[in-house]
Write a protein that holds these residues in place. Structure first.
Motif, short mmCIF file in Angstrom:
data_model
loop_
_atom_site.label_atom_id
_atom_site.label_comp_id
_atom_site.label_asym_id
_atom_site.label_seq_id
_atom_site.Cartn_x
_atom_site.Cartn_y
_atom_site.Cartn_z
N ASN A 371 0.81 -1.21 0.00
CA ASN A 371 0.00 0.00 0.00
C ASN A 371 0.85 1.27 0.00
OD1 ASN A 371 -2.24 -1.73 0.37
ND2 ASN A 371 -2.00 -1.66 2.59
N ASN A 372 2.16 1.11 0.15
CA ASN A 372 3.04 2.26 0.30
C ASN A 372 3.18 3.02 -1.02
OD1 ASN A 372 4.71 3.36 2.53
ND2 ASN A 372 6.35 3.22 1.03
N PRO A 373 3.35 4.35 -0.98
CA PRO A 373 3.53 5.09 -2.24
C PRO A 373 4.70 4.57 -3.06
CG PRO A 373 3.17 6.60 -0.41
CD PRO A 373 3.32 5.23 0.19
N ARG A 374 5.81 4.25 -2.41
CA ARG A 374 6.95 3.61 -3.06
C ARG A 374 7.03 2.20 -2.54
NH1 ARG A 374 13.36 5.41 -2.47
NH2 ARG A 374 14.24 3.67 -3.68
N GLN A 375 6.85 1.24 -3.42
CA GLN A 375 6.79 -0.16 -2.99
C GLN A 375 8.20 -0.74 -2.94
OE1 GLN A 375 3.94 -2.05 -5.64
NE2 GLN A 375 2.25 -1.34 -4.38
N PRO A 376 8.59 -1.27 -1.78
CA PRO A 376 9.96 -1.77 -1.63
C PRO A 376 10.09 -3.24 -1.96
CG PRO A 376 8.84 -1.85 0.47
CD PRO A 376 7.82 -1.34 -0.55
N ASP A 377 11.32 -3.64 -2.25
CA ASP A 377 11.61 -5.08 -2.30
C ASP A 377 12.28 -5.45 -0.98
OD1 ASP A 377 14.33 -4.32 -2.45
OD2 ASP A 377 14.36 -4.49 -4.64
N ALA A 378 12.59 -6.73 -0.83
CA ALA A 378 13.13 -7.20 0.45
C ALA A 378 14.45 -6.52 0.79
CB ALA A 378 13.31 -8.71 0.41
N GLY A 379 15.29 -6.31 -0.22
CA GLY A 379 16.57 -5.67 0.03
C GLY A 379 16.41 -4.25 0.52
N GLU A 380 15.45 -3.53 -0.02
CA GLU A 380 15.22 -2.15 0.43
C GLU A 380 14.68 -2.12 1.86
OE1 GLU A 380 14.28 0.22 -3.72
OE2 GLU A 380 12.80 -1.22 -2.97
N ILE A 381 13.85 -3.10 2.20
CA ILE A 381 13.35 -3.17 3.58
C ILE A 381 14.49 -3.44 4.55
CG2 ILE A 381 11.92 -4.53 5.16
CD1 ILE A 381 9.84 -4.74 2.98
N VAL A 382 15.40 -4.34 4.17
CA VAL A 382 16.57 -4.60 5.01
C VAL A 382 17.37 -3.32 5.23
CG1 VAL A 382 18.82 -5.75 5.05
CG2 VAL A 382 16.77 -7.06 4.50
N ARG A 383 17.58 -2.55 4.18
CA ARG A 383 18.35 -1.31 4.31
C ARG A 383 17.64 -0.29 5.18
NH1 ARG A 383 19.74 -2.94 -0.93
NH2 ARG A 383 18.10 -1.73 -1.98
N LEU A 384 16.31 -0.26 5.11
CA LEU A 384 15.56 0.66 5.98
C LEU A 384 15.66 0.24 7.45
CD1 LEU A 384 12.38 1.26 3.79
CD2 LEU A 384 14.01 3.00 4.53
N TYR A 385 15.61 -1.06 7.71
CA TYR A 385 15.82 -1.53 9.08
C TYR A 385 17.20 -1.11 9.57
CZ TYR A 385 11.75 -4.71 9.58
OH TYR A 385 10.49 -5.24 9.71
N GLU A 386 18.21 -1.26 8.72
CA GLU A 386 19.57 -0.89 9.10
C GLU A 386 19.68 0.61 9.38
OE1 GLU A 386 22.12 -4.32 6.68
OE2 GLU A 386 21.60 -2.44 5.67
N GLU A 387 19.01 1.41 8.56
CA GLU A 387 19.03 2.86 8.76
C GLU A 387 18.39 3.22 10.10
OE1 GLU A 387 17.09 6.91 6.80
OE2 GLU A 387 17.35 5.13 5.54
N ALA A 388 17.25 2.61 10.38
CA ALA A 388 16.57 2.90 11.65
C ALA A 388 17.40 2.42 12.84
CB ALA A 388 15.20 2.24 11.66
N PHE A 389 18.08 1.31 12.70
CA PHE A 389 18.89 0.76 13.79
C PHE A 389 20.02 1.72 14.17
CE2 PHE A 389 22.22 -1.75 15.79
CZ PHE A 389 21.51 -2.54 16.66
N ALA A 390 20.62 2.32 13.18
CA ALA A 390 21.77 3.21 13.41
C ALA A 390 21.33 4.57 13.92
CB ALA A 390 22.58 3.36 12.14
#
Length: 390
Positions: A371-390
């Motif tokens: 439902n997101n305006p920009r639809q992510p793939d699994a790799g992009e979700i992993v990178r977003l988790y990493e960004e939030a973690f840091a």
């Protein structure tokens, strides 16, 4: 003639909003012909005596009630099954969910499972299945200004076998009625005020930018964003400010109506696995992720994000300026309200990284990222988790 957009609208049959409305619970039950409630709540509400806020007016009206208080912060299928066992031992004609999102979600799931066939488990009802039947009417009474569960057709329950937070959606999860009494939130501590407040803002914003947004849901989302943006910092800093608490309670309810009639998106899709694996409270995990996901999504729906910024009074500039002002506000809000990163929350980095592929898979499987305006793939979700973690 231009073709008109079609939209559906679901909402509880009755919603009472305002200070002191909890006193109207007996009358509300009587309006629906109900008199034998099972109250679903949490251990703290019982031990603190807050449960008497519900039981006393019921007793004065001659309505006997029993209490199931085994709910946990992240509702599980095992707790739901324990609640169902208690329901079946009694002669109840309704459920009352009293507390934050966890008791209300647990009450919803008990009703859904009570209507299920022999041998069925809650996982049989997770999205994309439809949970459209509940065995009993449900009245929800929130005690935090955040989840909006009192107005939605959703419940989120952890599957303990698969260690997965399941999104369950359908008319079976929609409360029959809700009592939204801001006086119940005066004692909510700042941390929960912040987390549930940002949770409700996330509901409204995601409903507004979702690919499934519609004009009816937009009415609720815009009203919710105005109320929450004006009152969240006040409620956090001055817990007994009645105007701020009332604004947050009403905003949370409107945000619930907004996403119940459109959808949530990537923030929620990523939030559920984070909560399931590391026991991060739902509102807090949303807050952790909201700035990073908004930054990722901004260019795909710049005009909608910009309009959200204008609704919240953050900018009068062009779309690019306003959208960036929104992002800056979300980052500022997290700083001012002390939202920790996953690392600061105490999540061990090695374990976090080990689970990233599984969390990304579970996020995508929930359907919300679609439902997101920009639809992510699994790799992009992993990178977003990493960004939030840091």
């Amino acid at each position: 003639m231009a073709q008109l957009t079609t939209a559906s609208l679901v909402a509880p049959r009755k919603i009472l909003v305002g200070g002191g409305t909890l006193q109207q619970l007996p009358k509300l039950l009587q309006e629906f012909g109900l008199s034998r409630p099972l109250v679903v709540t949490d251990p703290w509400i019982v031990s603190s005596g807050m449960i008497d806020r519900v039981l006393a007016p019921l007793a004065e009206a001659g309505i006997g009630a029993r209490v199931f208080s085994e709910t946990v912060a992240d509702p599980t299928d095992t707790v739901v099954e324990a609640g169902l066992a208690m329901l079946r031992r009694g002669s109840f004609d309704c459920l009352v969910g009293f507390g934050g999102g966890s008791p209300m979600d647990t009450a919803k799931a008990i009703g859904i499972l009570a209507a299920a066939g022999p041998g069925q488990h809650l996982r049989d009802f997770k999205v994309p299945a439809a949970a459209d039947r509940a065995a009993l009417p449900l009245v929800c009474i929130p005690t935090t200004g955040g989840t909006g569960s009192e107005a939605t057709r959703f419940t989120v329950i952890t599957d303990t076998r698969n260690d997965e937070k399941m999104l369950i959606a359908g008319l079976g999860a929609l409360p029959t009625a809700a009592l939204v009494d801001y006086e119940l939130t005066f004692s909510v501590p700042p941390r929960i005020t912040a987390d549930t407040g940002i949770d409700s803002l996330t509901h409204a914003l995601e409903a507004f930018v979702s690919r499934r947004a519609n004009p009816l849901a937009d009415l609720y989302a815009t009203a919710a964003m105005r109320l929450i943006s004006r009152n969240l910092r006040k409620a956090y800093g001055a817990p007994r400010d009645a105007t701020a608490r009332a604004g947050m309670m009403e905003g949370a309810m409107l945000a619930g109506l907004a996403f119940s009639n459109s959808s949530v998106a990537l923030v929620h899709g990523m939030s559920r696995p984070l909560g399931a694996h590391f026991h991060v409270p739902h509102g807090l995990s949303n807050a952790m992720l909201l700035p990073a996901v908004t930054r990722f999504s901004l260019q795909a729906a710049q005009s909608r994000y910009a309009e959200a910024a204008r609704i919240m009074g953050l900018s009068t500039g062009d779309d690019a300026t306003a959208a960036n002002a929104l992002l800056a506000e979300l980052e500022s809000l997290n700083r001012e309200l002390g939202v920790p990163s996953p690392r600061q929350f105490g999540i061990e980095e090695a374990e976090f990284r080990k689970l990233l592929p599984k969390m990304a898979e579970q996020a995508l499987a929930s359907g919300s990222p679609g439902n997101n305006p920009r639809q992510p793939d699994a790799g992009e979700i992993v990178r977003l988790y990493e960004e939030a973690f840091a």
